[in-house]
Enzyme design. Structure first.
Site, PDB file in Angstrom:
ATOM      1  N   GLY A 262      -0.877 -21.818  30.107  1.00 24.90           N
ATOM      2  CA  GLY A 262      -2.082 -22.492  30.569  1.00 24.90           C
ATOM      3  C   GLY A 262      -3.171 -21.507  30.903  1.00 24.90           C
ATOM      4  O   GLY A 262      -3.069 -20.322  30.588  1.00 24.90           O
ATOM      5  N   GLY A 263      -4.188 -22.018  31.538  1.00 25.27           N
ATOM      6  CA  GLY A 263      -5.339 -21.201  31.863  1.00 25.27           C
ATOM      7  C   GLY A 263      -5.001 -19.994  32.721  1.00 25.27           C
ATOM      8  O   GLY A 263      -5.729 -19.002  32.733  1.00 25.27           O
ATOM      9  N   PHE A 264      -3.886 -20.058  33.430  1.00 26.67           N
ATOM     10  CA  PHE A 264      -3.521 -18.957  34.308  1.00 26.67           C
ATOM     11  C   PHE A 264      -2.575 -17.961  33.674  1.00 26.67           C
ATOM     12  O   PHE A 264      -2.309 -16.914  34.242  1.00 26.67           O
ATOM     13  CB  PHE A 264      -2.837 -19.506  35.568  1.00 26.67           C
ATOM     14  CG  PHE A 264      -3.767 -20.229  36.471  1.00 26.67           C
ATOM     15  CD1 PHE A 264      -5.053 -19.748  36.675  1.00 26.67           C
ATOM     16  CD2 PHE A 264      -3.382 -21.377  37.125  1.00 26.67           C
ATOM     17  CE1 PHE A 264      -5.929 -20.406  37.516  1.00 26.67           C
ATOM     18  CE2 PHE A 264      -4.251 -22.041  37.969  1.00 26.67           C
ATOM     19  CZ  PHE A 264      -5.530 -21.554  38.162  1.00 26.67           C
ATOM     20  N   VAL A 267       4.270 -19.360  31.951  1.00 24.51           N
ATOM     21  CA  VAL A 267       5.293 -19.644  32.948  1.00 24.51           C
ATOM     22  C   VAL A 267       6.657 -19.485  32.284  1.00 24.51           C
ATOM     23  O   VAL A 267       6.893 -20.025  31.205  1.00 24.51           O
ATOM     24  CB  VAL A 267       5.178 -21.083  33.483  1.00 24.51           C
ATOM     25  CG1 VAL A 267       6.145 -21.290  34.635  1.00 24.51           C
ATOM     26  CG2 VAL A 267       3.765 -21.377  33.919  1.00 24.51           C
ATOM     27  N   ASP A 380      -7.051 -29.388  39.838  1.00 25.36           N
ATOM     28  CA  ASP A 380      -6.504 -29.801  38.546  1.00 25.36           C
ATOM     29  C   ASP A 380      -5.352 -30.781  38.742  1.00 25.36           C
ATOM     30  O   ASP A 380      -4.230 -30.550  38.310  1.00 25.36           O
ATOM     31  CB  ASP A 380      -6.056 -28.591  37.733  1.00 25.36           C
ATOM     32  CG  ASP A 380      -5.892 -28.942  36.251  1.00 25.36           C
ATOM     33  OD1 ASP A 380      -6.449 -29.983  35.820  1.00 25.36           O
ATOM     34  OD2 ASP A 380      -5.203 -28.205  35.533  1.00 25.36           O
TER      35      ASP A 380
END
Ligand code: NAG
Ligand code: NAG
Ligand code: NAG
Ligand code: NAG
Ligand code: NAG
Ligand code: NAG
Length: 577
Positions: A262-264, A267, A380
């Site tokens: 994701g944007g971060f 995972v 979010d």
């Protein structure tokens, strides 16, 4: 010859003294510490059966006393005093019996509090204080007793909260039944425990909802004590991992362990040496714009948000080039995956479960908004960021991250982080976020739960429906035809009255103007069946008026999604897809 004999004798005396001191520790007055502690305790006890008559305060050691057992080093390992009609209080001096392994006082009439300095009983394995008259709170000391496996405090008059350290140390057996404990039962890391007969306890384990929210189990005092203990490893309940540990846990971040992207960043699923499954979030390099101290402070702040509907942060790791966050792995995945994978053999989320997820998520967000200081805005909220724990309770994940990666200002961002179809109009157009941004996201989450569909889906065009889930719902609501909205997986197994209510809450939450939207506390109340009718009536009036002015009004937000600055990547979370 004579002098070397003298030297030898001296050496022997020194050795003997050293050995004696090591075996039987003496106090300042030359008395055996254990004799002193136990005979002192005896003095404050009422002993109608004379059970302690052999406890002679002049003894060299207590090892010949009845009810006492010693190790081969003449140090007390057991105190067995059950069923002796003893009464009186515990002596703090018992904390000096550093080799004590068994402390069995059940079925007497001991009273008073459990002394906090019992934390020094580091070798204790079994404690039984059941069926006495102990009072006061259970001190938060048992987490420090590394060998403790068996603890019975049942049938006393203990009060106060369930100590959080008891939930996590992994006892073989824990009995706290028939006391007067109150408040929230923390999530237990083991199964064998008994808490019945505490009418003021609440929580999922006993199926009794808590009024309001649970207290933070992290007390400042236990926090600072743990810090003293090992400054590098613990920050309160937060673990600081070294990079190698996480490398090892994830097979060196092997792509087969990727749970999401994701944007971060990515995972990964990982396994810690103790067997615990974790989700390791490895932040993208451009996410690292604060210093280490700042990162640590933010992470500690996130870790203070402890609630059963929030994904707990387990720990973190930082090096000069890496920032990682470690969460427990959620076995039942995300709500989004459950809504979409129903044809992959997993059972369909039934209607009551969807309602329960809605309420749980709302309570988690309410806690972030109104019980955290400073408050945490998620930014979010969506089904993909709501995970399901092993009890199938909703836990909100990824909160606090938007702030972690955006240090310039806490309310206005240059990069909007979020997901198309979930983002509130004001946030999209101005980067301005508030609690009401999350309320909007929550409204969309409700629509996801009802429809099982994505918030933004070009696929709907081919069925002559709106790309934006919200617009499609509004249309059907106007036409008073809600049934086509319902996830076809549910067939007709839903409650039409509850459906209408859920749609109404969703529409209240997704109003264009943030000030019109309810607060999360109001949302929770409405979902619990309180106050919806009034608000809905108001909404209809406002909406009718707005519809009349619609020609001049900008459309809610759908014209904005084409804006190019949007970070289209969805942030992802800590569970299996
Ligand atoms: C509890 O302790 C009392 C003595 O204080 C004893 O008579 C009674 O039998 C005990 N109860 C149980 C269930 O063991
Ligand atoms: C136990 O001790 C409390 C006071 O500590 C006393 O009130 C109570 O009567 C005692 N119970 C018995 C059974 O002796
Ligand atoms: C535990 O033992 C240590 C060392 O003997 C002592 O300094 C400390 O005060 C004790 N803790 C308590 C709570 O009494
Ligand atoms: C604890 O209290 C309960 C309820 O009063 C009783 O049934 C049970 O026998 C007690 N147990 C002990 C060990 O005293
Ligand atoms: C339990 O504690 C509450 C207050 O926390 C008190 O009002 C109640 O009387 C207590 N119940 C018993 C049985 O001691
Ligand atoms: C949730 O996960 C637990 C643990 O894997 C499992 O036992 C349970 O069946 C799952 N629940 C559902 C509804 O899938």
């Amino acid at each position: 010859m004579g002098s070397s004999f003298l030297l030898f004798t001296r050496l022997m005396i020194m050795l003997a003294t050293a050995a004696f001191t090591a075996l039987a520790r003496l106090n300042r007055n030359g008395l055996n510490i254990e004799v002193f502690a136990l005979s002192n305790w005896k003095q404050v006890l009422l002993d109608p059966q004379n059970a302690l008559s052999s406890w002679d305060k002049n003894a060299v050691d207590p090892c010949n006393w009845i009810h006492i057992t010693c190790s081969s080093e003449q140090s007390v390992t057991r105190i067995d005093l059950p069923n002796l009609q003893l009464s009186g209080v515990l002596s703090p001096l018992i904390g000096d019996l550093s080799n004590l392994q068994y402390f069995m006082l059940q079925n007497n009439n001991f009273s008073g509090v459990i002394p906090p300095n019992f934390e020094n009983l580091t070798n204790i394995g079994s404690i039984d204080l059941s069926n006495n008259s102990f009072t006061g709170v259970i001190p938060d000391i048992f987490g420090k007793m590394a060998s403790l496996t068996y603890l019975r405090l049942n049938n006393n008059s203990l009060t106060g909260p369930f100590p959080s350290s008891l939930a996590t140390i992994g006892l073989d057996f824990l009995d706290l039944s028939f006391n007067n404990l109150s408040g929230y039962i923390p999530k237990m890391s083991f199964g064998n425990f008994d808490i019945e007969g505490n009418p003021l306890l609440c929580g999922l384990k006993i199926n009794r909802d808590c009024p309001g929210d649970p207290p933070l189990p992290l007390s400042l005092s236990s926090n600072s004590q743990k810090k003293q203990q090992d400054p590098d490893v613990y920050l309160g309940q937060l673990r600081k991992y070294c990079f190698r540990e996480l490398q090892f846990a994830t097979d060196n971040f092997d792509s087969k362990n990727i749970l999401g992207k994701g944007g971060f960043g990515y995972v990964y699923k990982g396994t810690l040496p103790d067997g615990a499954l974790v989700a390791v979030k490895r932040l993208k390099e451009e996410g690292i714009n604060g210093g280490e101290l700042q990162f640590q402070m933010e992470v500690e702040m996130i870790s203070l948000a402890v609630h059963r509907n929030l994904l707990r942060l387990k720990g973190f790791c930082m090096t000069s080039t890496e920032r990682l966050l470690v969460y427990p792995y959620m076995l039942n995945g995300s709500v989004a995956s459950r809504l979409r994978d129903s044809n992959c053999g997993k059972p369909v989320l039934d209607w009551p479960t969807r309602k329960h997820i809605a309420l749980g998520s709302a309570r988690g967000l309410l806690y972030l908004h109104e019980h955290c200081d400073p408050k945490i805005i998620h930014r979010d909220v969506k089904a993909a960021n709501i995970l399901l724990d092993e009890d199938f309770e909703a836990v909100v994940g990824d909160f606090g991250l938007a702030k972690l990666l955006d240090h310039r200002d806490s309310h206005v961002t240059t990069v909007v982080r979020g997901t198309v179809g979930h983002i509130a109009p004001e946030y999209l157009s101005s980067g301005q976020s508030s609690e009401k941004t999350d309320v909007f996201g929550f409204g969309i989450l409700l629509l996801e739960l009802i429809t099982g569909q994505r918030a933004f889906d070009f696929g709907r065009l081919s069925h002559n429906k709106d790309v934006m889930l919200l617009d499609w719902v509004k249309q059907l609501q106007l036409e008073k035809r809600l049934d086509p909205l319902v996830d076809s997986d549910l067939k007709s197994n839903y409650n039409p009255v509850e459906l209408e209510e859920m749609v109404q809450v969703a529409l209240l939450c997704t109003q264009v103007f943030p000030t019109d939207r309810p607060k999360m506390s109001e949302v929770v109340r409405m979902l619990e069946g309180d106050g919806l009718a009034e608000r809905w009536e108001e909404w209809q009036k406002v909406e009718t008026k707005r519809n009349c002015e619609a020609q001049q009004m900008p459309r809610g937000y759908d014209h904005l999604v084409e804006d190019s600055f949007l970070d289209l990547e969805a942030m992802e979370l800590s569970g299996p897809r």
